[in-house]
Design a protein around this motif. Structure first.
Motif, PDB file in Angstrom:
ATOM      1  N   ARG A  14      87.621  39.821  39.699  1.00  0.00           N
ATOM      2  CA  ARG A  14      88.645  39.757  40.737  1.00  0.00           C
ATOM      3  C   ARG A  14      88.384  38.533  41.593  1.00  0.00           C
ATOM      4  NH1 ARG A  14      86.997  45.038  40.186  1.00  0.00           N
ATOM      5  NH2 ARG A  14      85.372  44.741  41.747  1.00  0.00           N
ATOM      6  N   PHE A  15      89.473  37.915  42.069  1.00  0.00           N
ATOM      7  CA  PHE A  15      89.343  36.783  42.986  1.00  0.00           C
ATOM      8  C   PHE A  15      89.836  37.226  44.356  1.00  0.00           C
ATOM      9  CE2 PHE A  15      89.894  34.553  38.853  1.00  0.00           C
ATOM     10  CZ  PHE A  15      88.716  33.824  38.861  1.00  0.00           C
ATOM     11  N   ALA A  16      89.010  37.039  45.381  1.00  0.00           N
ATOM     12  CA  ALA A  16      89.427  37.379  46.748  1.00  0.00           C
ATOM     13  C   ALA A  16      90.448  36.340  47.201  1.00  0.00           C
ATOM     14  CB  ALA A  16      88.217  37.370  47.665  1.00  0.00           C
ATOM     15  N   GLN A  24      93.020  41.252  46.547  1.00  0.00           N
ATOM     16  CA  GLN A  24      92.272  40.696  45.423  1.00  0.00           C
ATOM     17  C   GLN A  24      93.176  40.515  44.213  1.00  0.00           C
ATOM     18  OE1 GLN A  24      88.854  43.333  44.927  1.00  0.00           O
ATOM     19  NE2 GLN A  24      87.651  41.679  45.806  1.00  0.00           N
ATOM     20  N   LEU A  25      92.995  39.379  43.540  1.00  0.00           N
ATOM     21  CA  LEU A  25      93.744  39.127  42.318  1.00  0.00           C
ATOM     22  C   LEU A  25      92.891  39.610  41.130  1.00  0.00           C
ATOM     23  CD1 LEU A  25      95.820  36.016  41.506  1.00  0.00           C
ATOM     24  CD2 LEU A  25      94.267  36.929  39.791  1.00  0.00           C
ATOM     25  N   HIS A  26      93.446  40.544  40.366  1.00  0.00           N
ATOM     26  CA  HIS A  26      92.690  41.136  39.247  1.00  0.00           C
ATOM     27  C   HIS A  26      92.957  40.304  37.985  1.00  0.00           C
ATOM     28  CE1 HIS A  26      91.929  45.257  41.192  1.00  0.00           C
ATOM     29  NE2 HIS A  26      92.395  44.441  42.121  1.00  0.00           N
ATOM     30  N   ALA A  27      92.180  39.241  37.787  1.00  0.00           N
ATOM     31  CA  ALA A  27      92.449  38.317  36.673  1.00  0.00           C
ATOM     32  C   ALA A  27      92.032  38.917  35.339  1.00  0.00           C
ATOM     33  CB  ALA A  27      91.725  36.994  36.914  1.00  0.00           C
ATOM     34  N   VAL A  28      90.901  39.618  35.324  1.00  0.00           N
ATOM     35  CA  VAL A  28      90.423  40.317  34.121  1.00  0.00           C
ATOM     36  C   VAL A  28      90.066  41.723  34.579  1.00  0.00           C
ATOM     37  CG1 VAL A  28      88.541  40.447  32.419  1.00  0.00           C
ATOM     38  CG2 VAL A  28      89.577  38.232  32.974  1.00  0.00           C
ATOM     39  N   GLY A  45      98.246  35.762  24.559  1.00  0.00           N
ATOM     40  CA  GLY A  45      98.935  36.323  25.723  1.00  0.00           C
ATOM     41  C   GLY A  45      99.556  35.191  26.513  1.00  0.00           C
ATOM     42  N   GLU A  46     100.541  35.552  27.356  1.00  0.00           N
ATOM     43  CA  GLU A  46     101.261  34.536  28.120  1.00  0.00           C
ATOM     44  C   GLU A  46     100.341  33.814  29.106  1.00  0.00           C
ATOM     45  OE1 GLU A  46     105.527  36.618  29.011  1.00  0.00           O
ATOM     46  OE2 GLU A  46     103.716  37.700  29.504  1.00  0.00           O
ATOM     47  N   SER A  47     100.815  32.656  29.539  1.00  0.00           N
ATOM     48  CA  SER A  47     100.098  31.880  30.534  1.00  0.00           C
ATOM     49  C   SER A  47      99.893  32.738  31.785  1.00  0.00           C
ATOM     50  CB  SER A  47     100.944  30.648  30.859  1.00  0.00           C
ATOM     51  OG  SER A  47     100.286  29.872  31.789  1.00  0.00           O
ATOM     52  N   GLY A  48      98.683  32.710  32.329  1.00  0.00           N
ATOM     53  CA  GLY A  48      98.387  33.444  33.557  1.00  0.00           C
ATOM     54  C   GLY A  48      97.902  34.868  33.333  1.00  0.00           C
ATOM     55  N   CYS A  49      97.794  35.309  32.060  1.00  0.00           N
ATOM     56  CA  CYS A  49      97.402  36.709  31.817  1.00  0.00           C
ATOM     57  C   CYS A  49      95.892  36.902  31.928  1.00  0.00           C
ATOM     58  CB  CYS A  49      97.921  37.204  30.471  1.00  0.00           C
ATOM     59  SG  CYS A  49      97.052  36.514  29.060  1.00  0.00           S
ATOM     60  N   GLY A  50      95.120  35.816  32.021  1.00  0.00           N
ATOM     61  CA  GLY A  50      93.666  35.972  32.232  1.00  0.00           C
ATOM     62  C   GLY A  50      92.801  35.490  31.085  1.00  0.00           C
ATOM     63  N   LYS A  51      93.384  34.789  30.104  1.00  0.00           N
ATOM     64  CA  LYS A  51      92.611  34.367  28.922  1.00  0.00           C
ATOM     65  C   LYS A  51      91.456  33.432  29.319  1.00  0.00           C
ATOM     66  CE  LYS A  51      96.221  32.465  26.921  1.00  0.00           C
ATOM     67  NZ  LYS A  51      97.167  32.618  28.046  1.00  0.00           N
ATOM     68  N   SER A  52      91.782  32.403  30.109  1.00  0.00           N
ATOM     69  CA  SER A  52      90.726  31.430  30.460  1.00  0.00           C
ATOM     70  C   SER A  52      89.661  32.082  31.327  1.00  0.00           C
ATOM     71  CB  SER A  52      91.316  30.224  31.184  1.00  0.00           C
ATOM     72  OG  SER A  52      92.110  29.473  30.305  1.00  0.00           O
ATOM     73  N   THR A  53      90.063  32.953  32.241  1.00  0.00           N
ATOM     74  CA  THR A  53      89.064  33.631  33.074  1.00  0.00           C
ATOM     75  C   THR A  53      88.152  34.477  32.184  1.00  0.00           C
ATOM     76  OG1 THR A  53      90.667  33.703  34.879  1.00  0.00           O
ATOM     77  CG2 THR A  53      88.756  35.144  35.074  1.00  0.00           C
ATOM     78  N   LEU A  54      88.728  35.201  31.233  1.00  0.00           N
ATOM     79  CA  LEU A  54      87.917  36.036  30.342  1.00  0.00           C
ATOM     80  C   LEU A  54      86.931  35.184  29.543  1.00  0.00           C
ATOM     81  CD1 LEU A  54      87.112  38.632  28.916  1.00  0.00           C
ATOM     82  CD2 LEU A  54      89.140  38.439  27.472  1.00  0.00           C
TER      83      LEU A  54
HETATM   84  N1  LIG Z   1      89.548  30.565  40.936  1.00  0.00           N
HETATM   85  C1  LIG Z   1      90.630  31.345  41.034  1.00  0.00           C
HETATM   86  N2  LIG Z   1      91.024  31.839  42.228  1.00  0.00           N
HETATM   87  C2  LIG Z   1      92.109  32.643  42.331  1.00  0.00           C
HETATM   88  N3  LIG Z   1      92.889  32.998  41.285  1.00  0.00           N
HETATM   89  C3  LIG Z   1      92.546  32.527  40.070  1.00  0.00           C
HETATM   90  C4  LIG Z   1      91.405  31.682  39.867  1.00  0.00           C
HETATM   91  N4  LIG Z   1      91.329  31.371  38.538  1.00  0.00           N
HETATM   92  C5  LIG Z   1      92.371  31.999  37.942  1.00  0.00           C
HETATM   93  N5  LIG Z   1      93.103  32.685  38.848  1.00  0.00           N
HETATM   94  C6  LIG Z   1      94.284  33.519  38.576  1.00  0.00           C
HETATM   95  O1  LIG Z   1      93.908  34.435  37.572  1.00  0.00           O
HETATM   96  C7  LIG Z   1      95.003  34.700  36.706  1.00  0.00           C
HETATM   97  C8  LIG Z   1      94.602  34.392  35.286  1.00  0.00           C
HETATM   98  O2  LIG Z   1      94.451  32.984  35.128  1.00  0.00           O
HETATM   99  P1  LIG Z   1      93.916  32.342  33.776  1.00  0.00           P
HETATM  100  O3  LIG Z   1      92.667  33.056  33.390  1.00  0.00           O
HETATM  101  O4  LIG Z   1      93.819  30.879  33.969  1.00  0.00           O
HETATM  102  O5  LIG Z   1      95.072  32.716  32.735  1.00  0.00           O
HETATM  103  P2  LIG Z   1      95.486  32.062  31.334  1.00  0.00           P
HETATM  104  O6  LIG Z   1      94.312  31.286  30.813  1.00  0.00           O
HETATM  105  O7  LIG Z   1      95.844  33.248  30.473  1.00  0.00           O
HETATM  106  O8  LIG Z   1      96.676  31.197  31.591  1.00  0.00           O
HETATM  107  C9  LIG Z   1      96.167  33.845  37.217  1.00  0.00           C
HETATM  108  O9  LIG Z   1      96.953  34.658  38.045  1.00  0.00           O
HETATM  109  C10 LIG Z   1      95.461  32.765  37.998  1.00  0.00           C
HETATM  110  O10 LIG Z   1      96.301  32.267  39.020  1.00  0.00           O
END
Ligand SMILES: Nc1ncnc2c1ncn2[C@@H]1O[C@H](COP(=O)(O)OP(=O)(O)O)[C@@H](O)[C@H]1O
Ligand code: SF4
Ligand SMILES: [Mg+2]
Length: 326
Positions: A14-16, A24-28, A45-54
């Protein structure tokens, strides 16, 4: 089934957000998955779904809020990312980033870029690192005369090869590729994808391949995991998921591929990832099959009937007998 090389259990990040009420943004969110040695797993998955964060969590470039990442029997989520950077397992998990232009240091030649992780992680002296760079450059098809060039003197495809060579230099077991061809021209994409597929087979790599291109995932992966708003909504053998998707979101994604039946157009807004309600299906706001239960009970990922190793998080997916972990 072979012992997994990577086992991910209930992983969340989660990102505060800068808000007075502590949103909190629940990215994963509560992700479990595994990858067997030598296997190629696709993540779509679509852009913004959390792939890069995971994948940044799995590559230990980012710390988890909760959950376990067991690599070769060790929980590496327990170590802060800064400590993992010096850990003995660091060379064994490497990542290729989405945009080679962003990820390469403009002041480093191709040779310096590729050599850096060998020296830092592999403990090689200058002569051994030099020899290792020559070896991986040849593996990825980079001619020796390009090794003295800086990023701005290289084409997109050449920069992509430098990024791949850098990741391969410390001899990883697990190679994580985050949309490795998304920044390339279409004509170059195919060549780089063929290269990655060949390297994966020749070097016996275990790979996690992130892409929003489903055709690419079908060709390059053994299994696939489909992500929606921070959660895995379907996973299973790629061929099976492509032939008989069980989750309405996967069905909609696949319907965009010619020859996969009538196009399912999703209407409705994507729900917010900020403090999502725990009891509601994340896909409810767009699901063509939404019904009462979806608004009061979030579905969990479970085995579905008809497909060995296939799992889906949907109340309507027919329940099957569990034969493997998600
Ligand atoms: N450092 C961060 N701080 C706050 N929100 C973030 C951060 N990194 C990613 N996010 C949010 O987390 C969600 C997932 O992002 P991301 O993992 O980049 O998705 P994807 O790779 O699937 O496009 C998005 O809503 C993005 O805005
Ligand atoms: S649980 Fe309900 S809203 Fe969610 S995917 Fe299944 S049918 Fe659609
Ligand atoms: Mg991304």
């Amino acid at each position: 089934m072979a012992e997994p090389l990577l086992q991910v259990e209930r992983l969340s990040r989660r990102f505060a957000l800068p808000s007075p009420r502590g949103a909190q943004l629940h990215a994963v969110d509560d992700v479990s998955l595994h990858i067997a040695p030598g296997e190629s797993l696709g993540l779509v998955g679509e852009s913004g779904c959390g792939k890069s964060t995971l994948v940044r969590l799995l590559a230990r470039l980012l710390d988890a809020s909760e959950g376990r990442i067991v690599f070769d029997g060790q929980d590496i989520a327990a170590l802060p990312a800064a400590a993992f950077a010096r850990h003995v397992l660091r060379p064994r998990i490497q990542m290729v980033f989405q945009d080679p232009t962003d990820s390469l240091n403009p002041r480093f030649t191709a040779r310096d870029t590729i050599a850096e992780p060998c020296r830092l992680l592999g403990g090689l002296d200058a002569a051994a690192a030099h020899a290792r760079v020559d070896e991986v450059a040849q593996q990825v098809g980079l001619p020796p005369e390009l090794l003295s060039r800086f990023p701005h003197q290289l084409s997109g495809g050449q920069k992509a090869r430098v990024g791949i060579a850098r990741a391969l230099a410390p001899r990883p077991q697990l190679l994580i590729l985050d949309e490795p061809t998304a920044a390339l021209d279409v004509s170059v994409q195919a060549v780089v994808l063929q290269l990655l597929d060949r390297l994966r087979r020749e070097l016996g790599l275990t790979t996690l391949f992130v892409s929003h291109d489903l055709n690419v995932v079908r060709l390059l992966t053994d299994r696939v995991a489909v992500m929606y708003l921070g959660r895995i909504v379907e996973s299973g053998p790629s061929r099976q998921v492509f032939e008989a998707p069980a989750h309405p979101y996967t069905k909609a994604l696949l319907s965009a591929i010619p020859g996969h039946g009538p196009r399912i157009r999703l209407v409705g807004e994507v729900s917010s990832p900020i403090d999502p309600p725990a009891q509601v299906c994340r896909f409810a706001s767009r699901c063509p099959a939404v019904h009462d239960r979806c608004q009061r009970e979030a579905p969990v990922l479970r085995a579905v009937a008809g497909g060995v190793g296939q799992h889906a998080a949907c109340h309507l997916a027919p329940a099957g007998v569990p034969s493997s972990a998600p």
